[in-house]
Enzyme design. Structure first.
Site, PDB file in Angstrom:
ATOM      1  N   THR A 116       0.837  -1.193   0.000  1.00 53.11           N
ATOM      2  CA  THR A 116       0.000   0.000   0.000  1.00 53.11           C
ATOM      3  C   THR A 116       0.878   1.250   0.000  1.00 53.11           C
ATOM      4  O   THR A 116       2.103   1.171   0.045  1.00 53.11           O
ATOM      5  CB  THR A 116      -0.910   0.035   1.240  1.00 53.11           C
ATOM      6  N   GLU A 117       0.223   2.382  -0.039  1.00 51.42           N
ATOM      7  CA  GLU A 117       0.941   3.645   0.106  1.00 51.42           C
ATOM      8  C   GLU A 117       1.677   3.676   1.444  1.00 51.42           C
ATOM      9  O   GLU A 117       1.244   3.067   2.421  1.00 51.42           O
ATOM     10  CB  GLU A 117      -0.050   4.810   0.097  1.00 51.42           C
ATOM     11  N   LEU A 118       2.764   4.414   1.464  1.00 48.21           N
ATOM     12  CA  LEU A 118       3.513   4.623   2.705  1.00 48.21           C
ATOM     13  C   LEU A 118       3.144   5.995   3.264  1.00 48.21           C
ATOM     14  O   LEU A 118       3.259   7.009   2.575  1.00 48.21           O
ATOM     15  CB  LEU A 118       5.013   4.563   2.446  1.00 48.21           C
ATOM     16  N   PHE A 119       2.676   6.001   4.488  1.00 47.61           N
ATOM     17  CA  PHE A 119       2.301   7.258   5.134  1.00 47.61           C
ATOM     18  C   PHE A 119       3.415   7.661   6.096  1.00 47.61           C
ATOM     19  O   PHE A 119       3.729   6.943   7.044  1.00 47.61           O
ATOM     20  CB  PHE A 119       0.961   7.105   5.855  1.00 47.61           C
ATOM     21  N   LYS A 164     -12.001   5.903  12.756  1.00 45.28           N
ATOM     22  CA  LYS A 164     -11.454   6.559  13.938  1.00 45.28           C
ATOM     23  C   LYS A 164     -10.112   7.144  13.546  1.00 45.28           C
ATOM     24  O   LYS A 164      -9.553   6.818  12.484  1.00 45.28           O
ATOM     25  CB  LYS A 164     -11.304   5.574  15.103  1.00 45.28           C
ATOM     26  N   ASP A 181      -7.401   1.029   6.703  1.00 47.73           N
ATOM     27  CA  ASP A 181      -7.826  -0.087   7.556  1.00 47.73           C
ATOM     28  C   ASP A 181      -9.282  -0.459   7.306  1.00 47.73           C
ATOM     29  O   ASP A 181     -10.170  -0.135   8.090  1.00 47.73           O
ATOM     30  CB  ASP A 181      -7.602   0.226   9.032  1.00 47.73           C
TER      31      ASP A 181
END
Length: 424
Positions: A116-119, A164, A181
């Site tokens: 996935t993308e890296l945050f 959340k 998520d």
């Protein structure tokens, strides 16, 4: 060869060499992604590593789930596969993007990997606690992005069910937040369908009353979003005064709001949160909340939309006129809106791996040519294929927004004016 680049001879007959191996401990089946032995996060069954996409030259997140942890129950395994399948289908600027997924049967323990993308800045909860002095304008910016993503999901029948701040991820250098998520998310077959609205799932502090009653729809996400806003502005977890989930359940089902809500002194913020936490029958949708006066207060464009490209609410009231000439920008891949967002016609490219399809968002095509309505170089006048278009707007003292769109042929025929008033 994965992870090693060939060096050409310098002309003196020296043999070709190799750049040092970058330190991958694992590669994906295509050879495109390489995983480093650096853990970014770890849960009970999932470990997230730093990885590198050699095709695009960017860092990504390599998520590895040990299937052994899911073999105890088929429901958990189905949930994992459901999350991966759902993520593959989503293409939106405010939703975490899945790049690839595969099962590794050769591992010592059977695992499923997905990239996935890296945050870079962790979750919104972590980021907010790390930067407690973030102002109201920053909170509004985050809210608009989250609502933009929720509106996209809900339009496709997706209910997140566990929204959340811990499940919202941040790229701090860009001020960008994205919903992630999707382990508890589900897809309703159609609006109003009871499908996926009968399970009590989520995080108790963020669950709407109707979720406990086992009858809900996408508006349950809006309630959860309201609790996210409350956490953003108070830096307190909702219902932190409760010591057990049962206490939370009793308060929520009795209509008792969290103690943190009464610490919110700004009337605009309090009213905005109250709208999100209203009973389901009176609770607005995510798309409707985008036009709330609280989100229009930021300086910048006249209607309160800054440079973060969150202008979805405007589209709810102003659709591109059919008379616009789509050949006006002949030869360009897409049209660039006045806020800098480039929209390439059409949605995400399914299983294609070329750069164009990966960079497209489903929400882009609706804005094709909308920049022509807001061309700052035409002094509020637009001339397209023999058509004059004028748009003017004014904010009223009571918070309403008045818009007037006039479309007329240059020869004086076909003159029409559309007047819209957006209620607060």
């Amino acid at each position: 060869m994965m992870g090693a680049l060939q060096l050409q001879s310098n002309g003196d007959g020296a043999a070709e060499g190799l750049l040092p191996d970058p330190g991958y401990v694992e590669v994906d089946p295509t050879g495109r992604y390489g995983r480093y032995n650096e853990i970014l996060g770890k849960g009970s069954s999932k470990t997230v590593y730093r990885a590198f996409d050699e095709h695009r030259g960017m860092e990504v997140a390599w998520n590895q789930v040990q299937l052994h942890d899911f073999l105890r129950g088929p429901a958990e395994l189905e949930r994992l596969y459901g999350e991966i399948h759902l993520l593959k289908s989503l293409r939106h600027r405010a939703v975490m993007r899945l790049h690839a997924s595969w099962a590794d049967a050769a591992a010592p323990r059977l695992a499923v990997n997905f990239v996935t993308e890296l945050f870079t800045s962790g979750t919104l909860r972590q980021y907010r606690l790390r930067h407690p002095r973030a102002g109201a304008a920053a909170v509004r910016r985050w809210c608009r992005q989250i609502l933009d993503g929720l509106a996209y999901l809900h339009a496709r029948g997706v209910i997140h069910r566990d929204l959340k701040c811990d499940n919202i991820f941040v790229n701090g250098s860009q001020g960008q937040v994205k919903i992630g998520d999707f382990g508890l998310a589900t897809v309703a077959r159609r609006r109003g369908s009871p499908h996926a609205a009968r399970c009590v799932v989520g995080t108790p502090e963020f669950m709407a009353p109707e979720v406990y009653a086992e009858g809900y729809d996408e508006r349950a996400d809006v309630y959860s979003f309201g609790m996210c806003v409350l956490e953003m502005v108070t830096l307190e977890y909702p219902y932190s005064e409760c010591v057990h989930p049962v206490h939370i359940y009793k308060k929520v089902t009795s209509g008792i709001k969290p103690a943190a809500l009464y610490k919110v002194k700004d009337p605009a913020v309090r009213r905005f949160i109250d709208r999100c936490l209203a009973p389901a029958s009176r609770r607005p949708s995510a798309a409707e909340l985008l036009s709330d006066p609280f989100l229009q207060l930021e300086d910048g464009c006249g209607l309160g939309y800054g440079d973060d490209a969150d202008y979805s609410a405007m589209y709810n009231y102003l659709h591109q006129p059919a008379c616009l000439d789509h050949h006006h920008h002949a030869g360009s891949i897409g049209s660039t809106a006045s806020n800098g967002v480039v929209s390439n016609g059409g949605g995400g490219g399914g299983g294609r791996w070329d750069d164009e399809s990966e960079d497209e968002d489903d929400d882009g095509s609706m804005f094709q040519g909308i920049d022509q309505l807001f061309n700052e170089h035409e002094d509020d006048e637009l001339h397209v294929a023999g058509v004059d278009i004028t748009i003017k707007g004014k904010r009223m003292q009571d918070g309403r927004i008045f818009l007037r769109l006039r479309i007329a042929d240059k020869d004086g025929t076909g003159d029409g004016t559309l007047a819209l008033t957006i209620e607060r």
